[in-house]
Structures are given as C-alpha cells and as structure tokens.
Design a protein around this motif. Structure first.
Motif, short mmCIF file in Angstrom:
data_model
loop_
_atom_site.label_atom_id
_atom_site.label_comp_id
_atom_site.label_asym_id
_atom_site.label_seq_id
_atom_site.Cartn_x
_atom_site.Cartn_y
_atom_site.Cartn_z
N ASP A 15 6.87 9.78 -20.09
CA ASP A 15 6.26 11.08 -19.82
C ASP A 15 6.02 11.21 -18.32
OD1 ASP A 15 3.65 9.91 -19.09
OD2 ASP A 15 3.54 9.40 -21.22
N ASN A 16 5.45 12.34 -17.91
CA ASN A 16 5.26 12.53 -16.47
C ASN A 16 3.81 12.31 -16.04
OD1 ASN A 16 4.07 14.78 -17.50
ND2 ASN A 16 5.22 16.26 -16.28
N SER A 17 3.09 11.48 -16.78
CA SER A 17 1.71 11.22 -16.38
C SER A 17 1.71 10.38 -15.10
CB SER A 17 0.94 10.50 -17.48
OG SER A 17 1.22 9.12 -17.47
N TYR A 18 0.62 10.50 -14.36
CA TYR A 18 0.47 9.79 -13.08
C TYR A 18 0.63 8.28 -13.30
CZ TYR A 18 -1.46 10.13 -8.26
OH TYR A 18 -1.65 10.13 -6.90
N THR B 140 0.80 -1.22 0.00
CA THR B 140 0.00 0.00 0.00
C THR B 140 0.84 1.28 0.00
OG1 THR B 140 -1.73 -1.24 1.19
CG2 THR B 140 -1.94 1.16 1.18
N PRO B 141 1.40 1.66 -1.17
CA PRO B 141 1.95 3.01 -1.24
C PRO B 141 0.78 3.99 -1.22
CG PRO B 141 2.13 1.86 -3.38
CD PRO B 141 1.46 0.92 -2.44
N ARG B 142 0.76 4.93 -0.28
CA ARG B 142 -0.44 5.76 -0.10
C ARG B 142 -0.88 6.40 -1.41
NH1 ARG B 142 -2.42 8.22 4.86
NH2 ARG B 142 -4.45 8.77 4.08
N PHE B 143 -0.02 7.20 -1.99
CA PHE B 143 -0.17 7.71 -3.35
C PHE B 143 1.16 8.33 -3.73
CE2 PHE B 143 -2.14 12.31 -2.79
CZ PHE B 143 -1.40 12.54 -1.65
N ALA B 144 1.39 8.57 -5.01
CA ALA B 144 2.71 8.98 -5.46
C ALA B 144 3.26 10.18 -4.69
CB ALA B 144 2.69 9.23 -6.97
N PRO B 145 2.48 11.24 -4.46
CA PRO B 145 3.08 12.40 -3.78
C PRO B 145 3.69 12.09 -2.43
CG PRO B 145 0.96 13.00 -4.74
CD PRO B 145 1.09 11.51 -4.88
N SER B 146 3.14 11.11 -1.69
CA SER B 146 3.68 10.86 -0.36
C SER B 146 4.72 9.74 -0.35
CB SER B 146 2.56 10.57 0.64
OG SER B 146 1.87 9.41 0.28
N CYS B 147 5.18 9.33 -1.54
CA CYS B 147 6.22 8.30 -1.61
C CYS B 147 7.39 8.79 -2.45
CB CYS B 147 5.68 7.02 -2.23
SG CYS B 147 4.34 6.25 -1.31
N LEU C 255 0.99 18.10 -8.73
CA LEU C 255 2.07 17.79 -7.80
C LEU C 255 2.88 16.58 -8.29
CD1 LEU C 255 3.23 18.60 -5.03
CD2 LEU C 255 1.46 17.16 -3.96
N VAL C 256 2.20 15.57 -8.76
CA VAL C 256 2.88 14.37 -9.26
C VAL C 256 3.75 14.73 -10.47
CG1 VAL C 256 2.50 12.12 -10.39
CG2 VAL C 256 1.15 12.76 -8.39
N GLN C 257 3.21 15.57 -11.35
CA GLN C 257 3.97 15.92 -12.55
C GLN C 257 5.22 16.69 -12.20
OE1 GLN C 257 0.81 17.69 -14.88
NE2 GLN C 257 0.25 15.70 -15.74
N GLN C 258 5.11 17.50 -11.13
CA GLN C 258 6.25 18.29 -10.70
C GLN C 258 7.27 17.43 -9.95
OE1 GLN C 258 4.85 21.27 -7.87
NE2 GLN C 258 6.85 21.11 -6.86
N LEU C 259 6.78 16.47 -9.15
CA LEU C 259 7.68 15.66 -8.32
C LEU C 259 8.41 14.57 -9.10
CD1 LEU C 259 5.35 15.02 -5.22
CD2 LEU C 259 7.54 16.24 -5.15
N PHE C 260 7.78 14.09 -10.18
CA PHE C 260 8.33 12.92 -10.87
C PHE C 260 8.56 13.19 -12.36
CE2 PHE C 260 5.87 11.32 -7.23
CZ PHE C 260 6.79 10.50 -6.60
#
Ligand code: GUN
Ligand code: FE
Length: 476
Positions: free
Chosen positions: A272-275, A219-226, A258-263
C-alpha cells in the motif's frame, strides 16, 4: 581534554539516587553509595552506606586505595538521576529555537529551516552553532543525543569531533535529501548522497574507532525529500553496515498526503502507499531505526512498526509548536513499540528534555480528552512514565539498553546531579541551593519533589553532569 581511561579518577558518589525501576515506577535510594571505575562503569551500588561505611567496606572490597577516589556528595535537597537521552534533535537548527511564527511543517521547512541549515556550510558558523548546542544540551542534562547535522560533510564531521571533545555521547547523522528541496540545499544525485554519507561514517570511525561515544547514523531526512533510489540505497547501506537509521514519519497531514502521492505501490512494490510501507519497502524499518513523531500512524502502520522492531521518538513540544497533532504514546506503548523523547529542536522550541517530558504529560492529557468520548484515564502519562521515556526508553531507542539509563552494576555512569531550592526558616534560599523555579520546603515526599522538578525545573537545577564517569558540565 580529560578522557576516560587510565588517567581518569575513580569516583565514589554518595547521597540520594533516583532512577526508573519500571515504566511507571521510580526507585529511590537514600544514603547510598555508587562506585565508578576509571572506564566510567558502575562497579558497586550500596544501600544504607554513608562515607565512613563506604570507605571501610566498599573501597577495600574493590581494592581501591583511600586517596585514589574522588568523592562526590549530593547535598540536602539534591539527588543523582540518570542523564537524559534526546532521541531526536537537529543540532543545525539551534539558532532558530522559538522562531516559527504560525507555520506548519512544510512551510516551516522552506521558510526557516533550509536557509539556516544551508548557511552552516560556512565552517566558522558551523563551529559556533555546534559548540554552543553541545554545551547547551549538556547543561540541561542531555548525556546522549541523536543529532541531525546538515548535508555538508565537513561540518557534520566537525559536530562529531566537538561531541567527542566535550564528552557527550552522540549519534551524528549527515542529512540525505535529493529531491523536493531548494537547489541551494540538496544532494545532486542518490550516488553523491551515498558517497557523502559514507565519507561521514568513515570520519567517525577514525575519531572513535570503537564507536563507544560517537556513532554514525544513516539519516534520510524524510520520505518526501528522498528519491526512491536514495531510500533504497540507504536501506542497503544500513543492512551492510548494521548502523542505526533515523528519519521522520507521519508528522503532519500535508506531509502524509505528499508521501502517498510521491510513492505509489506501483513504484515501491509495497502492499500500500502508507508512510510506514514506503520505508519498509526500502529496507529502512529495522530494529535500529528511530522514527520521529509518528503522530498520525494508522493501526496497520503501527503494527508494521512493531513487527519490524523500529523505535519511536516522541517529540511533544515540536508537535504542539508546529500544530502537527498529538501523538498517542499509550497506544504505541500498548503495541510493544519502544518510545523515547525528543526535543526535535528547532521544530520544538527548547533544547531541554525535561521540557519535552512535561510536554509529553500535557499532550497525553489532551489525547485523553479526545479519546473514547473524553477523559480516557488510560491515555494519561505520569511523571514516572515520562521520566522513563527520557532515560531508559531513550536508551533503548538509541541502542544503548543495558549500558545507560539506570544505576546498576555494569552500567555506565551517565548521570546528572539535580538540586532543588531548599527554603530556609526565613523564606530564603541561598547560594549553592539556588533552585531556580523549584522550591522545596522540606515536608514534600520524594515523589512530590520529583514532580515539582519535572513541572518547574530547568538547567538551574542541573548542577553537574557526567558521561562515562567524566564530568562534562558543572553549573557555576
Ligand atoms: N521533516 C523533515 N525535516 C524535518 C525537520 O527538520 N524537522 C521536523 N520536525 N520535521 C521534519
Ligand atoms: Fe525533526
């Protein structure tokens, strides 16, 4: 504690049975009999078979003695329906149902959610909340739940223990999060997050070695918090263990930005930087992955999800409550993506899958009038379709296809007895026929009765619930 196995009673269920034959088709079996063995497996389904006939033909054929079986009859106005599968909810957030004000995802997490989840490191509090959540969801007919617990291992393990004792089928996930979360509620490093996850998996393998009732879920919470290393290590763990994965995807526009900026692709190696690409690059998009929400996926992301065989948990109540958006379920189904329903409690304000089902209908109608210039007939989901998502769709999402979700020989008896209020000649509804908000007058067709249940039903209509043949809830 009553367990399945040699000490359990064989059961013979009699009356009306309703289940999903296809995405848009319910099957009604009236005056039918279903026999369930000691292991909770359905061994006979007989049409046009009353109790006398069942005793004369079904029991001898099975070699079961007359008094070795417990007979359970659906009364007038009652029917057996497969248990609901909640493909996404946070057991730890139950105390917060209905508490979200005007927040949206990211401020909701910081304001309401992280403080509550952190507080469940207190064992007494965790026991109180988890014991209640299991009883509450069972009382709403949820026979299987994909739970997020918290980052705390002992209380996550307690959730698994309590599910096993209560007899609820569950996927139990210890939440992984090592960045962009408060200091008081975060994994210190990817390595510690992995070690804690392994500890929780090991515990579940100890209490239910065959993983037949309780399964661990990565369970990775969601990409921003990992962090990227954490996502990659969890992907590798899933590959190594073949365990299921659950996470959130594309719920809210600020989260996606946020995901696009972080990853960036330069870090992930993704095209690409899609979720969806971020998860895919970490090895987290698999056939055993449950992605919650998927509200704002692009065409390319949906194609990627479909190609990987990942499944989607549609959480319409949550998506409306947190103003996340309206997921296009028909658009997902048309791509061959398997979908189920999730309450996403407490992003969603109700522990009821029936509530999620009616929100799924309503959200699809909103999608219909914002698609193709308005009133796109195709986008609308029917009562039959949302019930499919709540049972058979959910079963496929959590990897239990062919084991639960319909009444067929070889399937396990995960079921609820639904009772509607039967109105008498004097306008009264009495005693055991108490039907909460759902009254039937006797002249309604069966499809109409089921529709009345979907739109106005609640736990007052859930009279009894079984998992693998074991009675796990009875309304008194
Ligand atoms: N995204 C990350 N964490 C959560 C959560 O707890 N609930 C919802 N709905 N979305 C999330
Ligand atoms: Fe969620």
């Amino acid at each position: 504690v009553q367990r399945n196995g040699p000490d359990a009673r064989r059961k013979l269920f009699l009356g009306s049975f309703v289940h999903c034959k296809a995405l848009d088709e319910l099957e009604y079996l009236h005056n039918a009999a279903v026999a369930v063995d000691k292991e909770g497996t359905i061994v006979a389904v007989e049409r046009e078979c009353d109790e006398v006939r069942a005793r004369e033909t079904v029991l001898p054929r099975l070699g079961w003695g007359e008094d070795e079986v417990e007979v359970v009859k659906a009364r007038e106005g009652q029917f057996f329906f497969p248990g609901f599968i909640d493909t996404h909810l946070h057991a730890s957030q139950y105390p917060n149902v209905g508490i979200f004000g005007k927040s949206t995802l990211l401020d909701w997490l910081n304001t309401y959610t992280f403080p509550l989840e952190a507080s469940l490191a207190d064992p007494a509090r965790a026991r109180q909340v988890y014991a209640r959540v299991i009883r509450k969801t069972l009382s709403h007919g949820t026979t299987c739940a994909a739970y997020y617990a918290t980052i705390d291992v002992p209380s996550t393990n307690l959730l698994a223990d309590l599910c096993l004792a209560a007899g609820q089928r569950a996927l139990v996930g210890r939440v992984c999060m090592d960045q962009l979360s408060p200091d008081y509620y975060r994994d210190a490093t990817p390595e510690s997050s992995l070690a804690y996850t392994r500890a929780s998996i090991a515990h579940i393998r100890t209490i239910d070695p065959s993983l037949s009732l309780i399964r661990p879920i990565i369970t990775p919470r969601f990409a921003p918090s990992c962090s990227l290393p954490l996502l990659r290590q969890l992907g590798a763990l899933a590959q190594e263990t073949r365990l299921p994965i659950q996470t959130h995807i594309s719920e809210n526009p600020s989260e996606i930005a946020l995901v696009q900026q972080l990853f960036p692709p330069s870090a992930t190696g993704a095209p690409d930087n899609s979720y969806a690409s971020v998860y895919d690059a970490a090895g987290l998009l698999t056939e055993r992955t449950i992605l919650a929400h998927a509200v704002h996926l692009t065409d390319a992301e949906a194609d990627l999800v479909a190609a990987r065989g990942a499944k989607i948990s549609h959480c319409p109540c949550s998506n409306s409550a947190l103003a996340s958006g309206a997921a296009r379920v028909r658009w997902l189904l048309d791509r061959g993506i398997v979908c189920g329903l999730g309450t996403d409690m407490s992003g969603g304000f109700s522990p009821s899958v029936l509530e999620a089902a009616r929100h799924a209908v309503l959200v699809s109608r909103h999608v219909s009038f914002t698609t193709a210039g308005g009133n796109s007939e195709r986008e609308k989901l029917s009562v039959e379709e949302v019930l499919f998502l709540a049972t058979r769709g959910g079963a496929e999402v959590v990897g239990l296809e062919g084991r639960v979700g319909k009444f067929e020989v070889g399937m396990e008896w995960d079921a609820q007895l639904v009772g509607l209020g039967v109105v008498g000649e004097d306008g009264g509804v009495g005693g055991e026929d108490e039907g909460g908000n759902v009254d039937v007058f006797g002249w309604e067709s069966w499809p109409d009765r089921v529709a009345k249940w979907v739109y106005n039903g609640d736990d007052r209509n859930t009279k009894r619930v079984w998992v693998r043949g074991r009675l796990v809830h009875e309304r008194r």
